[in-house]
Design a protein around this motif. Sequence first.
Motif, PDB file in Angstrom:
ATOM      1  N   THR A  29       0.829  -1.200   0.000  1.00  0.00           N
ATOM      2  CA  THR A  29       0.000   0.000   0.000  1.00  0.00           C
ATOM      3  C   THR A  29       0.865   1.251   0.000  1.00  0.00           C
ATOM      4  O   THR A  29       0.580   2.208  -0.714  1.00  0.00           O
ATOM      5  CB  THR A  29      -0.947  -0.011   1.216  1.00  0.00           C
ATOM      6  N   GLY A  30       1.916   1.241   0.798  1.00  0.00           N
ATOM      7  CA  GLY A  30       2.829   2.384   0.836  1.00  0.00           C
ATOM      8  C   GLY A  30       3.498   2.629  -0.500  1.00  0.00           C
ATOM      9  O   GLY A  30       3.638   3.782  -0.935  1.00  0.00           O
ATOM     10  N   LEU A  31       3.912   1.557  -1.175  1.00  0.00           N
ATOM     11  CA  LEU A  31       4.529   1.711  -2.500  1.00  0.00           C
ATOM     12  C   LEU A  31       3.539   2.272  -3.514  1.00  0.00           C
ATOM     13  O   LEU A  31       3.884   3.176  -4.296  1.00  0.00           O
ATOM     14  CB  LEU A  31       5.074   0.366  -2.992  1.00  0.00           C
ATOM     15  N   LEU A  32       2.321   1.756  -3.512  1.00  0.00           N
ATOM     16  CA  LEU A  32       1.315   2.257  -4.453  1.00  0.00           C
ATOM     17  C   LEU A  32       0.942   3.710  -4.164  1.00  0.00           C
ATOM     18  O   LEU A  32       0.767   4.516  -5.085  1.00  0.00           O
ATOM     19  CB  LEU A  32       0.072   1.373  -4.404  1.00  0.00           C
ATOM     20  N   MET A  33       0.829   4.034  -2.884  1.00  0.00           N
ATOM     21  CA  MET A  33       0.481   5.401  -2.524  1.00  0.00           C
ATOM     22  C   MET A  33       1.618   6.359  -2.885  1.00  0.00           C
ATOM     23  O   MET A  33       1.375   7.468  -3.370  1.00  0.00           O
ATOM     24  CB  MET A  33       0.158   5.490  -1.037  1.00  0.00           C
ATOM     25  N   LEU A  34       2.843   5.932  -2.657  1.00  0.00           N
ATOM     26  CA  LEU A  34       3.995   6.753  -3.022  1.00  0.00           C
ATOM     27  C   LEU A  34       4.038   6.964  -4.534  1.00  0.00           C
ATOM     28  O   LEU A  34       4.293   8.089  -4.998  1.00  0.00           O
ATOM     29  CB  LEU A  34       5.274   6.074  -2.525  1.00  0.00           C
ATOM     30  N   ALA A  35       3.762   5.916  -5.305  1.00  0.00           N
ATOM     31  CA  ALA A  35       3.737   6.053  -6.767  1.00  0.00           C
ATOM     32  C   ALA A  35       2.639   7.017  -7.203  1.00  0.00           C
ATOM     33  O   ALA A  35       2.849   7.845  -8.104  1.00  0.00           O
ATOM     34  CB  ALA A  35       3.527   4.683  -7.416  1.00  0.00           C
ATOM     35  N   MET A  36       1.464   6.938  -6.577  1.00  0.00           N
ATOM     36  CA  MET A  36       0.378   7.844  -6.935  1.00  0.00           C
ATOM     37  C   MET A  36       0.757   9.290  -6.638  1.00  0.00           C
ATOM     38  O   MET A  36       0.555  10.187  -7.461  1.00  0.00           O
ATOM     39  CB  MET A  36      -0.895   7.489  -6.175  1.00  0.00           C
ATOM     40  N   LEU A  37       1.320   9.521  -5.461  1.00  0.00           N
ATOM     41  CA  LEU A  37       1.673  10.891  -5.075  1.00  0.00           C
ATOM     42  C   LEU A  37       2.816  11.442  -5.922  1.00  0.00           C
ATOM     43  O   LEU A  37       2.826  12.625  -6.266  1.00  0.00           O
ATOM     44  CB  LEU A  37       2.011  10.937  -3.588  1.00  0.00           C
ATOM     45  N   ALA A  91       6.481  12.519   2.428  1.00  0.00           N
ATOM     46  CA  ALA A  91       7.085  12.110   3.695  1.00  0.00           C
ATOM     47  C   ALA A  91       6.165  11.159   4.455  1.00  0.00           C
ATOM     48  O   ALA A  91       6.622  10.140   4.995  1.00  0.00           O
ATOM     49  CB  ALA A  91       7.407  13.348   4.540  1.00  0.00           C
ATOM     50  N   LEU A  92       4.881  11.455   4.501  1.00  0.00           N
ATOM     51  CA  LEU A  92       3.938  10.581   5.201  1.00  0.00           C
ATOM     52  C   LEU A  92       3.823   9.226   4.521  1.00  0.00           C
ATOM     53  O   LEU A  92       3.744   8.193   5.197  1.00  0.00           O
ATOM     54  CB  LEU A  92       2.566  11.253   5.298  1.00  0.00           C
ATOM     55  N   ALA A  93       3.809   9.192   3.200  1.00  0.00           N
ATOM     56  CA  ALA A  93       3.751   7.916   2.484  1.00  0.00           C
ATOM     57  C   ALA A  93       5.018   7.102   2.735  1.00  0.00           C
ATOM     58  O   ALA A  93       4.957   5.873   2.870  1.00  0.00           O
ATOM     59  CB  ALA A  93       3.545   8.149   0.994  1.00  0.00           C
ATOM     60  N   TRP A 104       0.265   7.455  13.037  1.00  0.00           N
ATOM     61  CA  TRP A 104       0.270   8.888  12.736  1.00  0.00           C
ATOM     62  C   TRP A 104       0.404   9.126  11.240  1.00  0.00           C
ATOM     63  O   TRP A 104      -0.231  10.029  10.686  1.00  0.00           O
ATOM     64  CB  TRP A 104       1.380   9.599  13.503  1.00  0.00           C
ATOM     65  N   ALA A 105       1.251   8.313  10.586  1.00  0.00           N
ATOM     66  CA  ALA A 105       1.396   8.435   9.136  1.00  0.00           C
ATOM     67  C   ALA A 105       0.085   8.064   8.438  1.00  0.00           C
ATOM     68  O   ALA A 105      -0.311   8.712   7.463  1.00  0.00           O
ATOM     69  CB  ALA A 105       2.530   7.548   8.640  1.00  0.00           C
ATOM     70  N   THR A 106      -0.594   7.055   8.942  1.00  0.00           N
ATOM     71  CA  THR A 106      -1.879   6.645   8.377  1.00  0.00           C
ATOM     72  C   THR A 106      -2.907   7.767   8.518  1.00  0.00           C
ATOM     73  O   THR A 106      -3.619   8.099   7.560  1.00  0.00           O
ATOM     74  CB  THR A 106      -2.390   5.373   9.063  1.00  0.00           C
ATOM     75  N   VAL A 111      -5.981  12.319   6.075  1.00  0.00           N
ATOM     76  CA  VAL A 111      -6.379  13.729   6.022  1.00  0.00           C
ATOM     77  C   VAL A 111      -5.982  14.355   4.690  1.00  0.00           C
ATOM     78  O   VAL A 111      -6.765  15.101   4.089  1.00  0.00           O
ATOM     79  CB  VAL A 111      -5.759  14.497   7.215  1.00  0.00           C
ATOM     80  N   LEU A 112      -4.795  14.053   4.198  1.00  0.00           N
ATOM     81  CA  LEU A 112      -4.348  14.643   2.935  1.00  0.00           C
ATOM     82  C   LEU A 112      -5.123  14.106   1.731  1.00  0.00           C
ATOM     83  O   LEU A 112      -5.514  14.877   0.850  1.00  0.00           O
ATOM     84  CB  LEU A 112      -2.851  14.416   2.744  1.00  0.00           C
TER      85      LEU A 112
END
Length: 171
Positions: A29-37, A91-93, A104-106, A111-112
């Motif tokens: 999930t973190g990798l996919l979210m980082l790629a999206m962002l 940074a959060l991703a 906290w990152a979640t 929120v973002l």
Amino acid sequence: MYSNLARHWNPFWFTRLDARPLALFRIATGLLMLAMLLSLYPNWSRFYAADGMIALNSTGLVNPRVNSWLGLFYWTEGILPIEAFWPVSIALATLFLVGLKTRWATLGLLVLIDSQVHRNPYIVNGEELVWRMVLLYSLRIDLGATWSMDAWLRTRKGQPARTTVFAWPVR
């Protein structure tokens, strides 16, 4: 029938599950979210700035769907530039991906992503809506129990490693 339900209730809801699949879920999930962002970077200002694709003051008409008060971008308009939120989201991703301060990152990512949806709902393609659901449900799950910086820091403090998590938040 009820005795069968009662006999299987506690083992289903209150047992412990292996934390490794959840850690793998967090990493993917973190990798996919980082790629999206990262892919949003070239158009971040165009999509979310006040003078972007949907200018907030261009027509004089107020569209209640654009820049809703439910989003963080609404409350920081004129205080923080919209471009400041992109590095924060990266940074959060990254924190979510490596499992450092995972809850906290979640929450920050939730929120973002929610702010993106409320700022410009016309570019939402469903991906953001799925991320919101995943992040909301992930707040209850201990995604940093294993294979994370949180787990590594816990073992450095002398606390025992956690290889299992409670089943009820996952269910």
